[in-house]
Design an enzyme around this catalytic site. Structure first.
Site: not given
Ligand SMILES: *Cc1c(COP(=O)(O)O)cnc(C)c1O
Length: 363
Positions: A105, A175, A199
């Site tokens: 990511w 993030d 999540k």
């Molecule tokens: C799942 C995830 C993403 C992507 O998320 P979306 O909401 O599907 O765009 C980005 N960064 C991390 C760390 C993730 O776990």
């Protein structure tokens, strides 16, 4: 009873939600008490919805001790849209943004930023298949960087920062999609935190953004309004119609977290849950954890077996036994048990028992 038919859901995301949240949403789905309409049927400009939004923001502020000079936004487009919005708003012409490349990511975030401006990869552990986090001396930071971007938990590879990297005076952008509110967050050490909700915070379709107010001055009028943090903040995330149902469920999840005793309390539970699973992985050589021990994630527990055939058998047998979503990400293979806040401890205990029994039969 809804519990009777629920399996143990190890999905990486969208992921398991707290049962009390689902039960309350189910109870009130057709008519919110005192309102007589579903939360999905009311105006986002109504007092009822504004109260829901403000309650969710207040609970977030209380949970994480968010300082007064930070705005709390709930936007759409997922964490992936933040990969673009962060540089579009914060990376000025002639500036450089530093990216710590600690996982798939993080890599995607850096690639999007490169489309907007100059990016320096401050460190990467790609050469180690992202099985570890970069260490402080490895970080090659740019003096005067527009910001430093990190990924607090690497969902796919199963690594997690336990302390923040030192980045000097540079604004730290994180993030936190896969470990937001799994424990205390030092918001004041960040300039911006973003997290796709699906999540650890709620359903998909909402992204939580906590942004320090002074950064809003960087958003220029040339940006499309929907991608402009300043405009979104001025309009309290209500420039256009937000994901009202998603905000509602996120709010219920925040209320649930507070009822558990807040972030210190959930951190203890998460440490205990992950501890049990890693202890089983390390007990003999049958299972092999893929992340370096000191970097192991409490949220995404990644492990492998001796052969891919055995891994296939594990997935098949565990699915038949009522464990869903244990197959690792397609890019890395193996197994991944995602055990976010809402994942019940009895599910971890059941998986540990299953793993022992599986080892007894196949070891
Ligand atoms: C799942 C995830 C993403 C992507 O998320 P979306 O909401 O599907 O765009 C980005 N960064 C991390 C760390 C993730 O776990």
């Amino acid at each position: 009873m809804p519990t009777a038919t629920r399996v143990f859901n190890f999905s990486a995301g969208p992921a398991v939600l707290p049962l009390p949240v689902l039960e309350e949403a189910q109870r009130d789905l057709i008519a919110l008490p005192g309102v007589g309409m579903s939360v999905m049927e009311i105006s986002h400009r109504s007092k009822t919805f504004e109260d829901l939004l403000h309650k969710a923001q207040d609970d977030i502020r209380a949970l994480a001790g968010v300082p007064g000079n930070y705005k709390i936004l709930m936007l759409q487009g997922g964490a992936t849209l933040q990969f673009s919005m962060v540089p579009m708003n914060l990376l000025g012409a002639g500036q450089t943004a530093d990216y710590i490349d600690s996982g798939s990511w993080a890599d995607k975030a850096a690639k999007e930023a490169k489309k907007v401006g100059k990016v320096n990869i401050a460190a990467t552990t790609k050469g180690d298949n992202y099985s570890r986090l970069p260490e402080q001396p490895e970080l090659k930071l740019t003096p005067g960087a527009a910001y430093v971007h990190m990924t607090s938990n690497n969902t796919i590879e199963g690594t997690e920062w336990t302390s923040l990297p030192a980045v000097g005076d540079a604004p730290l952008v994180s993030d936190t999609s896969s470990n937001m509110f799994s424990g205390p967050v030092d918001v004041a050490r960040h300039a911006l935190i973003y997290s796709g909700a699906q999540k650890n915070l709620g359903p998909s379709g909402v992204t939580l953004i906590i942004i320090r107010e002074d950064l809003l001055a960087r958003s220029t009028d040339a940006l499309p309004v929907m991608l402009n943090y300043k405009i979104q903040a001025e309009n309290d995330s209500l420039y256009n119609t937000p994901n009202t149902f998603g905000v509602y469920i996120l709010g219920l999840t925040m209320k649930w977290l507070r009822s558990l005793g807040g972030l210190e309390a959930i951190a203890k539970i998460n440490q205990r849950k992950a501890g049990k699973l890693y202890a089983e992985i390390d007990r003999t050589g049958f299972y092999r954890g893929t992340a370096r021990k000191q970097d192991r994630s409490l949220m995404n527990v990644t492990f492998r077996l001796a052969t891919e055939d055995l891994e296939k058998t594990f997935v098949k047998e565990s699915t038949a036994a009522g464990f869903d979503g244990l197959k690792g990400h397609r890019s890395v293979g193996g197994m991944r048990a995602s055990i976010y806040n809402a994942f019940p401890e009895e599910g971890v205990d059941a998986l540990v028992s299953f793993m022992r029994e599986f080892e007894r039969r196949h070891g």
